[in-house]
Motif scaffolding. Structure first.
Motif: not given
Ligand SMILES: [Zn+2]
Length: 245
Positions: A194-197, A199-201, A233-240
């Motif tokens: 989910a975090g990688l997804t 981040a890619v978006l 990457l960190v914003l994606g993880a934070l979002a999750v």
């Protein structure tokens, strides 16, 4: 009263992020101006809204970081996420440090990604147990390692075909690999995907906007522009973890 305390604590954390982001990438031993790198007295350093006595520029990033930390602290306190206030607050502080340093210096320091791995291991084991945490970390680092070899192999191949020397700066740094390993520990399995997804978006949306901006500004596609990956990457993880139910 509690809210005021949280805001004060968040401002202190923001000041610590500013200080580390000024000092760590320069390997400086005391406060310096992030614009010109000259040493500043503690009093001058603290007053970031005043022009620097050496170069005359204002360090507006200090104000942005402090405002973001105060807003994030208050927001988390007023509507705590599933992981609880403290866990997400600590991740926000870490994320902000990574974003500032990667944007300003195109650099994810080993000390920073190691600190993130320890944080990810502790919080991940607490939230998901050891097995899911370690599997998440291995997956996160593995995906980035594959991209590291693919991306840099492609850059080498392209340079050789054009008869040019190999690029000095790798498209994807090894810091991104260790960073994503730590974030994978934090998110665990299957959260790492989910975090990688995310981040890619986020990275894709930003790249499209940047290309359109380049087209309007310079009338051409700036496909060669450097875009740091760490912030996404960190914003994606934070979002999750922010959206976790
Ligand atoms: Zn200066």
């Amino acid at each position: 009263m509690a809210l005021a305390g949280v805001v004060v604590l968040s401002l202190l954390a923001g000041a610590a992020v500013n200080y580390l982001a000024d000092v760590l990438p320069h390997a400086a031993r005391g406060p310096i101006c992030l614009q010109c790198g000259e040493r500043l007295s503690a009093a001058d350093y603290f007053r970031w809204w005043q022009p620097c006595p050496h170069c005359g520029r204002r360090r507006w990033r200090h104000g942005v970081v402090l405002a973001l930390m105060a807003a994030a602290g208050a927001g988390l306190w007023l509507s705590p996420p599933k992981w609880g206030f403290w866990a997400v607050w600590v991740v926000v502080v870490y994320a902000l440090a990574v974003v500032v340093m990667d944007v300003e210096h195109r650099l994810i320091l080993h000390s920073v990604s190691s600190a993130g791995a320890l944080l990810g291991l502790a919080l991940g084991a607490w939230r998901h147990g050891w097995a899911a945490t370690l599997l998440g970390g291995v997956s996160g680092a593995g995906v980035m390692l594959a991209l590291f070899f693919l991306g840099n192999g492609y850059a080498l191949w392209k340079a050789r075909r054009a008869g040019e020397p190999p690029p000095e700066e790798p498209a994807l740094g090894f810091g991104d690999v260790t960073l994503m390993g730590g974030l994978g520990l934090l998110l665990g399995w299957p959260g790492v995907w989910a975090g990688l997804t995310f981040a890619v978006l986020l990275g894709g949306a930003f790249s499209v906007l940047f290309l359109l901006y380049g087209l309007l500004r310079w009338r051409r596609w700036r496909l060669d522009a450097y875009i740091p990956y760490g912030p996404f990457l960190v914003l994606g993880a934070l979002a999750v973890i922010w959206l976790a139910k």
